[in-house]
Scaffold this motif. Structure first.
Motif, PDB file in Angstrom:
ATOM      1  N   THR A 173      73.483 -25.721  54.234  1.00  0.00           N
ATOM      2  CA  THR A 173      72.773 -26.563  55.203  1.00  0.00           C
ATOM      3  C   THR A 173      73.752 -27.392  56.016  1.00  0.00           C
ATOM      4  O   THR A 173      73.605 -27.520  57.244  1.00  0.00           O
ATOM      5  N   ASN A 174      74.757 -27.959  55.359  1.00  0.00           N
ATOM      6  CA  ASN A 174      75.756 -28.765  56.067  1.00  0.00           C
ATOM      7  C   ASN A 174      76.543 -27.922  57.067  1.00  0.00           C
ATOM      8  O   ASN A 174      76.916 -28.409  58.147  1.00  0.00           O
ATOM      9  N   VAL A 175      76.798 -26.666  56.717  1.00  0.00           N
ATOM     10  CA  VAL A 175      77.509 -25.776  57.644  1.00  0.00           C
ATOM     11  C   VAL A 175      76.674 -25.539  58.895  1.00  0.00           C
ATOM     12  O   VAL A 175      77.176 -25.604  60.035  1.00  0.00           O
ATOM     13  N   PHE A 176      75.370 -25.282  58.721  1.00  0.00           N
ATOM     14  CA  PHE A 176      74.509 -25.024  59.874  1.00  0.00           C
ATOM     15  C   PHE A 176      74.279 -26.284  60.704  1.00  0.00           C
ATOM     16  O   PHE A 176      73.925 -26.184  61.877  1.00  0.00           O
ATOM     17  N   VAL A 221      76.578 -28.253  61.676  1.00  0.00           N
ATOM     18  CA  VAL A 221      77.688 -28.421  62.617  1.00  0.00           C
ATOM     19  C   VAL A 221      77.906 -27.186  63.485  1.00  0.00           C
ATOM     20  O   VAL A 221      78.803 -27.182  64.319  1.00  0.00           O
ATOM     21  N   ILE A 222      77.112 -26.133  63.292  1.00  0.00           N
ATOM     22  CA  ILE A 222      77.250 -24.951  64.142  1.00  0.00           C
ATOM     23  C   ILE A 222      76.675 -25.269  65.523  1.00  0.00           C
ATOM     24  O   ILE A 222      75.495 -25.611  65.643  1.00  0.00           O
ATOM     25  N   PRO A 223      77.466 -25.181  66.577  1.00  0.00           N
ATOM     26  CA  PRO A 223      76.934 -25.472  67.921  1.00  0.00           C
ATOM     27  C   PRO A 223      76.039 -24.334  68.408  1.00  0.00           C
ATOM     28  O   PRO A 223      76.435 -23.167  68.388  1.00  0.00           O
ATOM     29  N   GLY A 224      74.855 -24.672  68.836  1.00  0.00           N
ATOM     30  CA  GLY A 224      73.908 -23.651  69.272  1.00  0.00           C
ATOM     31  C   GLY A 224      74.221 -23.078  70.640  1.00  0.00           C
ATOM     32  O   GLY A 224      73.979 -21.900  70.901  1.00  0.00           O
ATOM     33  N   LEU A 283      76.690 -20.091  70.795  1.00  0.00           N
ATOM     34  CA  LEU A 283      76.062 -18.925  70.179  1.00  0.00           C
ATOM     35  C   LEU A 283      75.047 -18.290  71.123  1.00  0.00           C
ATOM     36  O   LEU A 283      74.983 -17.055  71.248  1.00  0.00           O
ATOM     37  N   THR A 308      69.503 -21.845  64.507  1.00  0.00           N
ATOM     38  CA  THR A 308      70.453 -22.955  64.623  1.00  0.00           C
ATOM     39  C   THR A 308      69.775 -24.322  64.560  1.00  0.00           C
ATOM     40  O   THR A 308      70.458 -25.344  64.688  1.00  0.00           O
ATOM     41  N   ALA A 315      68.453 -26.929  60.054  1.00  0.00           N
ATOM     42  CA  ALA A 315      69.222 -27.652  59.037  1.00  0.00           C
ATOM     43  C   ALA A 315      68.734 -29.082  58.818  1.00  0.00           C
ATOM     44  O   ALA A 315      68.637 -29.553  57.679  1.00  0.00           O
TER      45      ALA A 315
END
Length: 305
Positions: free
Chosen positions: A107-110, A112-115, A118, A141, A144
């Protein structure tokens, strides 16, 4: 929640947009791509209620057809994000040990994933990306934050007496989660769903406006993109850019009002304050008064006699 004037107003506005999206083909007076070079840049008139574009396209028809894309992407992305958030958040909150920590780390990884990058990559892979692809990317994205909230609430619920009783009776994990926990999480799930719809709609219109999503995919952001590219803002052709902007604002207000109603339902203090305010209004009292009006002592004594 359904006695709250704010949430009812929000639901009514949202229902209007949903009906427009469903019956767009019937409501639109013209095709959104119908060109009439003899009626370029016309202001609102009897034939074109919201005027025309630089090549004579009807703005009202474009706004009506653009509503469908906004509603489909918003609700589909929210549905995908909510399902993932429930699955990951509730399971991570209920189980213990390394499994819970692994789901929390994911969850923490998702988070910080910039949408945006992507979506740009996905859009580059398609000549005209379909709406479900855009919704899927936004949903994948955007789950989370909801998962973190549900995990925290589930960790609070798992030590309650009724959960402990269910575990002592030997009930399986899936029944404890679906029957015992989910009904107590429905308000948070609803709030997460509404918030994700808002974020998805704003993301779609923003990406369409800056040109990431092809302009052939009609939505309100696409209309603003064309208006900006053709100088409608500089030439004060307000009938081209103002209607889609107002539609974005109205649907944002509707979703915010619905969220206010959910917040009042979830929060006991807000709920009791709302009920007290409605009761005072029924009695003809002003809820904003610093001092509550009281009856004179003589009048009260006289009534008792």
């Amino acid at each position: 929640m359904f006695r709250n004037g704010k949430s009812l107003t929000g639901l009514a506005i949202l229902a209007v947009f949903v009906l427009i999206a469903i019956f767009a083909d019937v409501l639109a007076p013209y095709s959104p791509t119908q060109v009439d070079n003899t009626r370029r840049f016309e202001p609102p008139s009897a034939d074109h209620w919201l005027g025309t574009t630089h090549i004579g396209e009807d703005v009202l028809s474009q706004v009506i057809h653009g509503t469908r894309g906004v509603i489909v992407v918003g609700f589909l992305a929210a549905a995908i994000a909510t399902v993932i958030a429930i699955t990951v958040g509730v399971i991570a909150g209920y189980i213990r040990g390394w499994k819970s920590e692994s789901l929390s780390a994911m969850t923490n990884v998702f988070l910080v994933i910039p949408g945006l990058p992507l979506i740009i990559i996905v859009a580059a892979m398609f000549e005209e990306p379909p709406l479900w692809v855009i919704a899927a990317v936004l949903g994948l994205t955007g789950w989370a934050w909801g998962a973190r909230v549900l995990r925290a609430q589930t960790m609070s619920l798992r030590n309650r007496d009724f959960i402990q009783a269910a575990r002592a009776n030997g009930e399986p994990l899936h029944r404890i989660i679906t029957v015992e926990m989910l009904p107590n999480l429905m308000a948070l799930i609803a709030a997460s769903f509404v918030g994700t719809v808002t974020a998805a709609i704003l993301a779609l219109t923003t990406l369409s406006y800056i040109g990431v999503i092809p302009v052939t995919t009609y939505n309100w952001g696409t209309i603003l993109n064309w208006a900006s590219a053709q100088g409608a803002f500089r030439q004060n052709q307000w009938w081209w850019y103002l209607p889609p902007g107002l539609c974005i604002a109205f649907i944002g207000v509707a979703l915010a009002l619905i969220n206010f109603g959910i917040d009042e339902y979830v929060n006991p203090r807000l709920r009791s304050a709302g009920e007290r305010a409605r009761a005072m209004k029924k009695k003809g009292l002003n809820v904003n008064d610093a001092v509550t009006a009281v009856r004179p002592v003589a009048e009260t004594t006289e009534k008792k006699k």
